[in-house]
Design a protein around this motif. Structure first.
Motif, PDB file in Angstrom:
ATOM      1  N   GLU A  31       0.692  -1.293  -0.034  1.00  0.00           N
ATOM      2  CA  GLU A  31      -0.074  -0.013  -0.100  1.00  0.00           C
ATOM      3  C   GLU A  31       1.099   1.131   0.154  1.00  0.00           C
ATOM      4  OE1 GLU A  31      -3.777   1.977   0.029  1.00  0.00           O
ATOM      5  OE2 GLU A  31      -3.452  -0.234  -0.274  1.00  0.00           O
ATOM      6  N   ARG A  32       2.092   1.134   0.812  1.00  0.00           N
ATOM      7  CA  ARG A  32       3.031   2.284   0.803  1.00  0.00           C
ATOM      8  C   ARG A  32       4.444   1.890   0.763  1.00  0.00           C
ATOM      9  NH1 ARG A  32       1.643   5.471   5.951  1.00  0.00           N
ATOM     10  NH2 ARG A  32      -0.239   5.306   5.028  1.00  0.00           N
ATOM     11  N   ILE A  33       5.294   2.612   0.282  1.00  0.00           N
ATOM     12  CA  ILE A  33       6.802   2.431   0.363  1.00  0.00           C
ATOM     13  C   ILE A  33       7.203   3.545   0.900  1.00  0.00           C
ATOM     14  CG2 ILE A  33       8.910   2.214  -0.991  1.00  0.00           C
ATOM     15  CD1 ILE A  33       7.239   1.250  -3.418  1.00  0.00           C
ATOM     16  N   THR A  34       7.462   3.220   2.457  1.00  0.00           N
ATOM     17  CA  THR A  34       8.061   4.164   3.362  1.00  0.00           C
ATOM     18  C   THR A  34       9.474   4.678   2.890  1.00  0.00           C
ATOM     19  OG1 THR A  34       6.735   3.369   5.123  1.00  0.00           O
ATOM     20  CG2 THR A  34       8.405   4.957   5.643  1.00  0.00           C
ATOM     21  N   TYR A  35      10.309   3.343   2.674  1.00  0.00           N
ATOM     22  CA  TYR A  35      11.735   3.629   2.227  1.00  0.00           C
ATOM     23  C   TYR A  35      12.086   2.478   1.577  1.00  0.00           C
ATOM     24  CZ  TYR A  35      16.664   3.837   2.781  1.00  0.00           C
ATOM     25  OH  TYR A  35      18.205   4.055   2.454  1.00  0.00           O
ATOM     26  N   HIS A  36      13.091   3.024   0.549  1.00  0.00           N
ATOM     27  CA  HIS A  36      13.561   1.714  -0.413  1.00  0.00           C
ATOM     28  C   HIS A  36      14.952   2.168  -0.804  1.00  0.00           C
ATOM     29  CE1 HIS A  36      13.988  -0.877  -4.078  1.00  0.00           C
ATOM     30  NE2 HIS A  36      14.082  -1.757  -3.083  1.00  0.00           N
ATOM     31  N   ASP A  37      15.969   1.526  -0.507  1.00  0.00           N
ATOM     32  CA  ASP A  37      17.250   1.650  -1.152  1.00  0.00           C
ATOM     33  C   ASP A  37      17.637   0.649  -2.103  1.00  0.00           C
ATOM     34  OD1 ASP A  37      19.803   2.334  -1.570  1.00  0.00           O
ATOM     35  OD2 ASP A  37      20.633   2.062   0.392  1.00  0.00           O
ATOM     36  N   PRO A  38      17.709   1.031  -3.238  1.00  0.00           N
ATOM     37  CA  PRO A  38      18.077  -0.058  -4.260  1.00  0.00           C
ATOM     38  C   PRO A  38      19.558  -0.588  -4.367  1.00  0.00           C
ATOM     39  CG  PRO A  38      16.669   1.565  -5.286  1.00  0.00           C
ATOM     40  CD  PRO A  38      17.224   2.170  -4.008  1.00  0.00           C
ATOM     41  N   GLU A  39      20.438   0.153  -3.627  1.00  0.00           N
ATOM     42  CA  GLU A  39      21.736  -0.178  -3.546  1.00  0.00           C
ATOM     43  C   GLU A  39      21.851  -1.437  -2.559  1.00  0.00           C
ATOM     44  OE1 GLU A  39      24.251   0.889  -5.312  1.00  0.00           O
ATOM     45  OE2 GLU A  39      22.752   1.950  -6.657  1.00  0.00           O
ATOM     46  N   SER A  40      21.223  -1.529  -1.581  1.00  0.00           N
ATOM     47  CA  SER A  40      21.407  -2.329  -0.395  1.00  0.00           C
ATOM     48  C   SER A  40      20.061  -3.316  -0.532  1.00  0.00           C
ATOM     49  CB  SER A  40      21.380  -1.834   0.836  1.00  0.00           C
ATOM     50  OG  SER A  40      20.123  -1.152   1.292  1.00  0.00           O
ATOM     51  N   GLY A  41      18.859  -2.865  -1.286  1.00  0.00           N
ATOM     52  CA  GLY A  41      17.736  -3.664  -1.444  1.00  0.00           C
ATOM     53  C   GLY A  41      16.743  -3.577  -0.119  1.00  0.00           C
ATOM     54  N   PHE A  42      17.512  -2.674   1.028  1.00  0.00           N
ATOM     55  CA  PHE A  42      16.551  -2.765   2.286  1.00  0.00           C
ATOM     56  C   PHE A  42      15.263  -1.844   1.900  1.00  0.00           C
ATOM     57  CE2 PHE A  42      15.446  -0.168   6.264  1.00  0.00           C
ATOM     58  CZ  PHE A  42      15.057  -1.470   6.799  1.00  0.00           C
ATOM     59  N   CYS A  43      14.207  -2.209   2.373  1.00  0.00           N
ATOM     60  CA  CYS A  43      12.871  -1.565   2.337  1.00  0.00           C
ATOM     61  C   CYS A  43      12.083  -1.520   3.512  1.00  0.00           C
ATOM     62  CB  CYS A  43      12.151  -2.005   1.236  1.00  0.00           C
ATOM     63  SG  CYS A  43      11.726  -3.559   1.344  1.00  0.00           S
ATOM     64  N   VAL A  44      11.373  -0.604   3.693  1.00  0.00           N
ATOM     65  CA  VAL A  44      10.270  -0.678   4.806  1.00  0.00           C
ATOM     66  C   VAL A  44       8.754  -0.377   4.259  1.00  0.00           C
ATOM     67  CG1 VAL A  44       9.497   0.677   6.701  1.00  0.00           C
ATOM     68  CG2 VAL A  44      11.829   0.711   6.452  1.00  0.00           C
ATOM     69  N   LEU A  45       8.023  -1.441   4.154  1.00  0.00           N
ATOM     70  CA  LEU A  45       6.787  -1.374   3.495  1.00  0.00           C
ATOM     71  C   LEU A  45       5.606  -1.344   4.282  1.00  0.00           C
ATOM     72  CD1 LEU A  45       7.370  -4.071   0.747  1.00  0.00           C
ATOM     73  CD2 LEU A  45       8.005  -1.733   0.615  1.00  0.00           C
ATOM     74  N   ARG A  46       4.517  -0.673   3.897  1.00  0.00           N
ATOM     75  CA  ARG A  46       3.317  -0.725   4.609  1.00  0.00           C
ATOM     76  C   ARG A  46       2.463  -1.750   3.926  1.00  0.00           C
ATOM     77  NH1 ARG A  46       2.800   1.678   9.832  1.00  0.00           N
ATOM     78  NH2 ARG A  46       4.907   3.172   9.968  1.00  0.00           N
ATOM     79  N   LEU A  47       1.717  -2.810   4.399  1.00  0.00           N
ATOM     80  CA  LEU A  47       1.065  -3.859   3.799  1.00  0.00           C
ATOM     81  C   LEU A  47      -0.368  -3.816   4.082  1.00  0.00           C
ATOM     82  CD1 LEU A  47       3.273  -6.952   3.553  1.00  0.00           C
ATOM     83  CD2 LEU A  47       3.396  -4.966   2.138  1.00  0.00           C
ATOM     84  N   LYS A  48      -1.187  -4.013   3.222  1.00  0.00           N
ATOM     85  CA  LYS A  48      -2.636  -4.225   3.341  1.00  0.00           C
ATOM     86  C   LYS A  48      -3.006  -5.786   3.475  1.00  0.00           C
ATOM     87  CE  LYS A  48      -5.588  -1.504   1.707  1.00  0.00           C
ATOM     88  NZ  LYS A  48      -6.565  -0.837   0.833  1.00  0.00           N
ATOM     89  N   VAL A  49      -3.240  -6.713   4.658  1.00  0.00           N
ATOM     90  CA  VAL A  49      -3.160  -8.034   4.811  1.00  0.00           C
ATOM     91  C   VAL A  49      -4.322  -8.117   5.380  1.00  0.00           C
ATOM     92  CG1 VAL A  49      -2.202  -9.795   6.145  1.00  0.00           C
ATOM     93  CG2 VAL A  49      -0.913  -7.832   5.466  1.00  0.00           C
ATOM     94  N   GLN A  50      -5.253  -9.232   4.548  1.00  0.00           N
ATOM     95  CA  GLN A  50      -6.360  -9.863   5.138  1.00  0.00           C
ATOM     96  C   GLN A  50      -6.489 -10.280   6.322  1.00  0.00           C
ATOM     97  OE1 GLN A  50      -7.351 -12.711   1.986  1.00  0.00           O
ATOM     98  NE2 GLN A  50      -8.255 -11.411   0.693  1.00  0.00           N
ATOM     99  N   GLY A  51      -7.413  -9.975   7.164  1.00  0.00           N
ATOM    100  CA  GLY A  51      -7.448 -10.143   8.534  1.00  0.00           C
ATOM    101  C   GLY A  51      -6.825  -9.413   9.671  1.00  0.00           C
ATOM    102  N   HIS A  52      -6.047  -8.228   8.943  1.00  0.00           N
ATOM    103  CA  HIS A  52      -5.480  -7.326   9.871  1.00  0.00           C
ATOM    104  C   HIS A  52      -6.204  -5.947   9.618  1.00  0.00           C
ATOM    105  CE1 HIS A  52      -2.221  -9.965  11.459  1.00  0.00           C
ATOM    106  NE2 HIS A  52      -2.239 -10.379  10.194  1.00  0.00           N
ATOM    107  N   ARG A  53      -6.480  -5.151  10.925  1.00  0.00           N
ATOM    108  CA  ARG A  53      -6.828  -3.879  10.696  1.00  0.00           C
ATOM    109  C   ARG A  53      -5.805  -2.975  10.389  1.00  0.00           C
ATOM    110  NH1 ARG A  53     -10.975  -2.272  15.195  1.00  0.00           N
ATOM    111  NH2 ARG A  53     -11.210  -0.546  13.612  1.00  0.00           N
ATOM    112  N   GLY A  54      -5.996  -1.904   9.585  1.00  0.00           N
ATOM    113  CA  GLY A  54      -4.703  -0.942   9.376  1.00  0.00           C
ATOM    114  C   GLY A  54      -3.731  -1.640   8.568  1.00  0.00           C
ATOM    115  N   LEU A  55      -2.677  -0.982   8.557  1.00  0.00           N
ATOM    116  CA  LEU A  55      -1.450  -1.407   7.560  1.00  0.00           C
ATOM    117  C   LEU A  55      -0.353  -1.848   8.434  1.00  0.00           C
ATOM    118  CD1 LEU A  55      -1.059   1.545   4.979  1.00  0.00           C
ATOM    119  CD2 LEU A  55      -2.510  -0.292   4.499  1.00  0.00           C
ATOM    120  N   ILE A  56       0.168  -2.935   7.962  1.00  0.00           N
ATOM    121  CA  ILE A  56       1.439  -3.915   8.647  1.00  0.00           C
ATOM    122  C   ILE A  56       2.776  -3.166   8.098  1.00  0.00           C
ATOM    123  CG2 ILE A  56       2.291  -6.220   8.966  1.00  0.00           C
ATOM    124  CD1 ILE A  56      -0.766  -5.714  10.403  1.00  0.00           C
TER     125      ILE A  56
END
Length: 768
Positions: A31-56
């Motif tokens: 749902e949202r990409i908070t941070y992503h560094d293609p050089e290292s590949g590290f990312c912080v994502l916000r996921l919409k997951v079935q069965g969970h309220r809000g973003l994970i």
């Protein structure tokens, strides 16, 4: 939310074993990409997951990710002290979306070239959730969508195919413990054959793919089952050690040192390494030779390049000059009239040395008149009708040379006419340059391979003048060509040491000469200042204040246009990367400005940026500095103005750019700036060398400010001698170069004897 679209488990790559990872499984839509560094590949994502309220919140590593994609991850929940509960993924896999909402977000994300939010909406309206299948299987159909057309349709289809190939490579690499943006580089290098080629020889990654080192390739090889004692590993390790030495400026390594480093790296017994080294020599990858009586090993390409220089330079130095004999008194008078200045005795002597030799060197520090000698030389030889070519290693240096002489000048690469299709130069022995005299400025920057290529293209009858400051940093590439040519003897060397009156008024020039001689600058005055800062945090604060407010207010400078921060290193809190982020925030930090983020940088409208690769098709070159003049977030493109000429970049091409509020001293060689600010800290470690400080200081034209620790500056200037480089060029040249002619020796000694009676209108006339 549509049903049945999320996978219940993480699919394994076809034909590859599952990784033995434990933990929970999580699947959702990005749902949202908070941070992503293609050089290292590290990312912080916000996921919409079935069965969970809000973003994970989820952290992990992946080379590419877009909003709307489906993520499946294996890992564990953890409590972050600042961000609360989040899922930490040990294995993260990203797949194209299957829902209408996900597909639209995915296409609008910019991951597929040629598609932004507007075209994403049009494609969804035309094909619905099946649009990705249409792009993959029937790309011609999307050309009929209003506004797209055949050209954009082809670009979209190609980009989608690349993404599919990258995903395949990513799955392969993840199954062997690699999960970063290196997959993108591998695809660019090998294309669709990537998996096959890597499986056959994983060590080729270290040879062929930028940003992938031996250790990564070695890890992949281990997972593919290659024996740690295997000869192929030993040979790859030896080549890697040699390449590491080349990165440090060496052309070779002593054999004992090479084997010792390889043993530490590989853990293979000496006997196995000696056998591998012998095999590497038989294959022609490495060549054995001696340097100063020490048994050494060269990479074959560098050994051949040194041999070519050692053959071509002496050949050029012999024979008659392409210009007729020059009467020094007449030449001096002619040059003084043309320049509107009087030459000193040392300049007159230097001019005589250059006129009397077919190959010569003009060297000296700032303010000693190197450019004046070049201008005088050209003013005289132009009268003789000679064809003159001027060049320098970088675009900025070539521009300075052109401005100083009033004649066209090119980068060495452009002069040699590279062929983008082959990577080879079109100018060589069979197609030489059309010139009677070649002048190479900033010659201290020219490394062994480039000098070999240049000399191959110089006609045998032509003259050659190398101009440079031998006390500056040696070339970034291997070797120390200018220093070796001077030390070898056998060519005329005009070494200028006298600081002229106008330069004596500059504290920059006086301080630079003191630094060169090992004296630490301590006093502030006129145009040179040392600002103390005993810790890095203070240095950062004072440096940013200098650039953003104090120098602009005190000297009327434009912070972006006129002031350049030069750093000893790229890494660390006082490295160019960290300071670029600090200075961007201070000078162009308005988040409302349109921007694009890619490869660890965010580029905003108005940012100062630098080109980091040579792009011959678009005629922008490594080290060129420009300003972002347009950002199209819908099309994921931006434009950069380089000296008034705009160049466009797509999202995937932004790896050619970096912010340029700060850059390394090495990148600044050959350039001049109205004002230079330079941090100096013990944290810069081995980079603190006298030649580096000297080079940085001499880049400033009107103002130089050093910010940092007094003890760090003192250590660099008084103790930081440039370490010797392993190269045999000086020996090779000394064995081949002829002695100077009598006329050349006389001119170099300043005797100024007449070589002709000077008949004719000028000091030098063809056939005169």
């Amino acid at each position: 939310m549509p049903d049945g679209s999320l996978p219940s488990r993480i699919p394994e790559p076809p034909g590859q074993p599952a990784l033995p990872l434990e933990g929970e499984t999580l699947a959702g839509w990005v749902e949202r990409i908070t941070y992503h560094d293609p050089e290292s590949g590290f990312c912080v994502l916000r996921l919409k997951v079935q069965g969970h309220r809000g973003l994970i919140p989820l952290t992990g590593r992946t080379p590419a990710v877009a909003v709307g994609e489906v993520v499946t991850a294996r890992g564990r929940w953890e409590q972050h002290p600042a961000h609360g509960k989040q899922f930490r993924a040990d294995l993260l896999r990203v797949m194209p979306p299957t829902t209408l909402e996900g597909v639209e977000k995915y296409l609008a994300s910019g991951l597929v070239r040629g598609v932004g939010p507007a075209y994403a909406r049009k494609l969804i309206d035309a094909f619905g959730a099946a649009v990705l299948q249409v792009i993959e299987q029937e790309p011609a159909r999307i050309a009929a969508v209003p506004g797209i057309g055949p050209k954009r349709a082809a670009e979209i289809a190609q980009s989608w195919a690349e993404q599919a190939a990258i995903r395949e490579i990513m799955l392969f690499l993840q199954s062997h413990g690699v999960g970063t943006a290196r997959a993108v580089r591998i695809f660019r290098t090998y294309g669709a054959e990537a998996v096959q080629l890597v499986t056959e020889d994983p060590y080729r990654l270290a040879r062929d793919v930028a940003g992938i080192g031996f250790r990564t390739a070695d890890e992949i090889a281990g997972r593919l089952g290659i024996d740690p004692q295997a000869p192929v590993r030993a040979q790859a390790g030896i080549v890697h050690v040699l390449r590491e030495a080349v990165a440090d400026g060496h052309c070779a390594l002593p054999e004992d040192e090479l084997l010792l480093r390889a043993e530490r790296l590989l853990g293979i017994p000496r006997a196995g390494l000696e056998a591998a080294l012998a095999a590497t020599r038989r294959e022609g990858t490495a060549i054995a030779d001696t340097i100063g009586g020490v048994d050494c090993v060269f990479l074959a390409s560098l050994w051949l390049a040194e041999q070519q220089i050692a053959r071509r330079l002496p050949a050029l130095a012999t024979g008659a000059t392409p210009w007729p004999p020059v009467h020094l008194d007449a030449a001096t008078a002619w040059a003084e009239k043309a320049l509107g200045a009087t030459l000193s005795a040392s300049q007159r002597s230097a001019l005589g040395a250059v006129f009397g030799a077919k190959v010569s060197v003009i060297t000296g520090g700032p303010g000693v008149g190197k450019t004046t000698i070049v201008r005088a030389l050209l003013s005289v030889l132009a009268e003789a009708g000679l064809r003159v070519a001027l060049c320098a290693p970088t675009g900025r240096a070539a521009k300075r040379l052109a401005e100083a002489t009033g004649r066209p000048a090119k980068t060495i690469h452009r002069l040699l006419e590279p062929d983008p299709a082959t990577g080879e130069f079109r100018r060589h022995e069979a197609n030489p340059l059309e010139a009677d005299l070649l002048v190479v400025d900033e010659a201290s920057m020219v490394d062994v391979p480039l000098m070999a290529a240049l000399l191959r293209a110089v006609p045998g009858a032509a003259g050659l003048v190398l101009v440079g400051d031998v006390d500056q940093l040696p070339s970034v590439g291997p070797g120390q060509v200018l220093s070796d040519v001077i030390a070898a003897g056998g060519v005329a060397v005009a070494r200028l040491t006298e600081i002229f009156r106008q330069a004596e008024a500059s504290a920059i020039v006086v301080s630079a000469h003191g630094i060169r001689d090992g004296r630490t600058p301590t006093e502030n005055g006129r145009d040179f200042f040392v600002v103390p800062a005993e810790d890095d945090a203070t240095a950062i604060r004072r440096l940013v204040a200098m650039v953003t407010t104090r120098m602009p207010q005190a000297f009327g400078l434009d912070a972006k246009r006129d002031i350049q921060v030069l750093c000893p290193t790229n890494r660390g809190p006082l490295g160019s990367r960290a300071l670029n982020h600090e200075l961007q925030a201070a000078l162009n930090g308005d988040a409302a400005l349109p921007s694009l983020s890619r490869f660890g940088w965010t580029f905003r409208l108005g940012d100062k940026v630098m080109q980091t690769d040579n792009d011959y098709e678009r005629e922008v070159f490594n080290g060129d500095i420009g300003v972002v003049t347009a950002v199209d977030t819908a099309e994921n493109r931006l434009a950069v103005a380089f000296d008034g000429r705009e160049v466009e970049y797509g999202l995937a091409e932004l790896d050619q750019l970096q912010l340029a509020y700060a850059t390394s001293v090495h990148k600044a060689q050959g350039s001049e700036y109205p004002a230079v600010v330079m941090p100096v800290s013990l944290a810069h470690g081995a980079a603190l060398r006298r030649s580096l400080i000297y080079t940085g200081v001499t880049r400033g034209r009107a103002l130089v400010v050093l910010v940092g620790q007094a003890r760090a500056l003192r250590r660099a200037v008084e103790e930081g001698a440039e370490p010797p480089r392993w190269t045999k060029l000086r020996e090779r040249l000394a064995a081949r170069l002829p002695l100077l002619t009598t006329a050349g020796r006389d001119a170099a000694a300043g005797e100024g004897r007449s070589q002709a009676d000077g008949r004719g209108r000028g000091p030098a006339k063809r056939g005169g």
